[in-house]
Design an enzyme around this catalytic site. Sequence first.
Site, PDB file in Angstrom:
ATOM      1  CG  HIS A 169      41.608  25.993   4.242  1.00  0.00           C
ATOM      2  ND1 HIS A 169      41.274  26.611   3.067  1.00  0.00           N
ATOM      3  CD2 HIS A 169      41.605  26.968   5.194  1.00  0.00           C
ATOM      4  CE1 HIS A 169      41.063  27.901   3.294  1.00  0.00           C
ATOM      5  NE2 HIS A 169      41.267  28.139   4.567  1.00  0.00           N
TER       6      HIS A 169
ATOM      7  N   GLY B 221      32.509  31.463  19.237  1.00  0.00           N
ATOM      8  CA  GLY B 221      33.402  32.466  18.657  1.00  0.00           C
ATOM      9  C   GLY B 221      32.535  33.617  18.149  1.00  0.00           C
TER      10      GLY B 221
ATOM     11  CG  ASN C 249      43.431  28.337  16.818  1.00  0.00           C
ATOM     12  OD1 ASN C 249      43.301  29.092  17.794  1.00  0.00           O
ATOM     13  ND2 ASN C 249      43.438  28.787  15.580  1.00  0.00           N
TER      14      ASN C 249
HETATM   15  O1  TXD Z   1      38.303  28.589   5.249  1.00  0.00           O
HETATM   16  C1  TXD Z   1      38.373  28.654   6.450  1.00  0.00           C
HETATM   17  N1  TXD Z   1      38.111  27.601   7.203  1.00  0.00           N
HETATM   18  C2  TXD Z   1      38.726  29.937   7.097  1.00  0.00           C
HETATM   19  C3  TXD Z   1      39.158  29.878   8.465  1.00  0.00           C
HETATM   20  C4  TXD Z   1      38.626  31.183   6.448  1.00  0.00           C
HETATM   21  C5  TXD Z   1      38.862  32.348   7.141  1.00  0.00           C
HETATM   22  C6  TXD Z   1      39.222  32.369   8.543  1.00  0.00           C
HETATM   23  N2  TXD Z   1      39.546  31.089   9.074  1.00  0.00           N
HETATM   24  C7  TXD Z   1      39.747  30.924  10.511  1.00  0.00           C
HETATM   25  O2  TXD Z   1      38.504  31.091  11.197  1.00  0.00           O
HETATM   26  C8  TXD Z   1      40.658  31.928  11.175  1.00  0.00           C
HETATM   27  O3  TXD Z   1      42.010  31.599  10.932  1.00  0.00           O
HETATM   28  C9  TXD Z   1      40.275  31.744  12.626  1.00  0.00           C
HETATM   29  O4  TXD Z   1      40.922  30.593  13.168  1.00  0.00           O
HETATM   30  C10 TXD Z   1      38.766  31.449  12.565  1.00  0.00           C
HETATM   31  C11 TXD Z   1      37.862  32.581  12.994  1.00  0.00           C
HETATM   32  O5  TXD Z   1      38.086  33.719  12.211  1.00  0.00           O
HETATM   33  P1  TXD Z   1      37.546  35.152  12.684  1.00  0.00           P
HETATM   34  O6  TXD Z   1      37.940  36.115  11.639  1.00  0.00           O
HETATM   35  O7  TXD Z   1      36.135  35.069  13.115  1.00  0.00           O
HETATM   36  O8  TXD Z   1      38.462  35.361  13.956  1.00  0.00           O
HETATM   37  P2  TXD Z   1      38.283  36.418  15.141  1.00  0.00           P
HETATM   38  O9  TXD Z   1      37.576  37.621  14.691  1.00  0.00           O
HETATM   39  O10 TXD Z   1      39.640  36.544  15.750  1.00  0.00           O
HETATM   40  O11 TXD Z   1      37.315  35.669  16.176  1.00  0.00           O
HETATM   41  C12 TXD Z   1      37.679  34.576  16.945  1.00  0.00           C
HETATM   42  C13 TXD Z   1      36.930  34.694  18.245  1.00  0.00           C
HETATM   43  C14 TXD Z   1      37.376  35.864  19.130  1.00  0.00           C
HETATM   44  O12 TXD Z   1      36.275  36.711  19.422  1.00  0.00           O
HETATM   45  C15 TXD Z   1      37.909  35.173  20.381  1.00  0.00           C
HETATM   46  O13 TXD Z   1      37.678  35.923  21.571  1.00  0.00           O
HETATM   47  C16 TXD Z   1      37.128  33.882  20.373  1.00  0.00           C
HETATM   48  O14 TXD Z   1      37.126  33.482  19.007  1.00  0.00           O
HETATM   49  N3  TXD Z   1      37.669  32.811  21.203  1.00  0.00           N
HETATM   50  C17 TXD Z   1      36.885  31.961  21.893  1.00  0.00           C
HETATM   51  N4  TXD Z   1      35.547  31.863  21.977  1.00  0.00           N
HETATM   52  C18 TXD Z   1      35.052  30.883  22.767  1.00  0.00           C
HETATM   53  N5  TXD Z   1      35.814  29.994  23.428  1.00  0.00           N
HETATM   54  C19 TXD Z   1      37.168  30.072  23.372  1.00  0.00           C
HETATM   55  N6  TXD Z   1      37.938  29.201  24.051  1.00  0.00           N
HETATM   56  C20 TXD Z   1      37.756  31.083  22.562  1.00  0.00           C
HETATM   57  N7  TXD Z   1      39.024  31.451  22.274  1.00  0.00           N
HETATM   58  C21 TXD Z   1      38.974  32.499  21.443  1.00  0.00           C
END
Ligand code: TXD
Length: 318
Positions: free
Chosen positions: A174, A8, A94
């Site tokens: 969470h 990610g 997800n």
């Molecule tokens: O406390 C906690 N655990 C959290 C969790 C606090 C804040 C955010 N939280 C969660 O983290 C949020 O709800 C998201 O599920 C994740 C990631 O947050 P982020 O802000 O980094 O999200 P982005 O900017 O949307 O980035 C996700 C990236 C994006 O670039 C997609 O293209 C990529 O994930 N993505 C993938 N990468 C690789 N492989 C696959 N299959 C894939 N699908 C999407």
Amino acid sequence: MKKISLIGAGNIGTILAFSISRRKLGDILLVDVVDGLAEGKCLDLSQSLSIENLNSEITGTTDLSQIKNSDAIIITAGIARKPGMSRDDLIETNFSIMAEIGTAIKKYSPESFVICITNPLDAMVWSLLKTSGLKKNMVVGMAGILDTARFKLFLSHEIGVSMDCIQTMVLGGHGDSMVPLLEHTSISGTPLKDFLKIKKIKNKQIQKIIERTRNGGGEIVSLMKNSSAFFAPASSAIEMLEAFLFNQKKLLPCSTYLDGQYNCKNVCVGVPVILGEKGVEKVIELNLNDQEFQDFNKSVNSVEELIKKCNKLLAKLN
Ligand code: TXD
């Protein structure tokens, strides 16, 4: 050099890559499904290294097989919340992303330590554990450290003391039913209830702070509209990563698989654990009071509902 894979390359993944390079924690592999995104960010980050007298391998890719033999993997891949969405609304998409990543970990990097950040957090940790086949001590979720940091910040503002003086923990899932442990909260060793007695804070204010902590992620989403929090989540995951890499044996609230502890089975939820070179080395069972135990169980029940959904999705895969 240790190999740290970040799956990610969105907001959190990017800050993680930056922090890991600055802290010299290892070589970095950044993976994202979007063509060119991870490669571009890694090229940019690599070009910053010589300016800061740093030296590490930073590679971007779309190819999950390149996670081969990682020491640690941090997962942020997935879709994030938009205003009005709950963490739970993300589950189907997800889950399938976790299943894809879990399968790749099983095949290419079955000895690694995995930190999951993707929401809905506890259910995603469970899904990764089931699909990767990793041992339960090697897959852990980041949320409790972040929720605790938010609770500390709000308490410190209200009481007028430095955050460094506050010891506390937020347990449970969470989600909206996370459980700040008031009886385990102290200010430089003095129980919070003593601060109530001397009227440095009122019960009403504490209840407001608990609500604000529970809505801490949502508050940020509604301000930023197109993104969820990223600085504090990245810092929280780095604390966990360092505890593993440097065998620090830190006691931290993390989402981990429970197999009888806290009267829970087959569920991942936030509890205090000792993190060291073997991952989750111990789950610490605190003596919760009746109210805390009741709140914790309520929170576990809501996580179990999500895990049931993941179990159905898992059955469809097999
Ligand atoms: O406390 C906690 N655990 C959290 C969790 C606090 C804040 C955010 N939280 C969660 O983290 C949020 O709800 C998201 O599920 C994740 C990631 O947050 P982020 O802000 O980094 O999200 P982005 O900017 O949307 O980035 C996700 C990236 C994006 O670039 C997609 O293209 C990529 O994930 N993505 C993938 N990468 C690789 N492989 C696959 N299959 C894939 N699908 C999407």
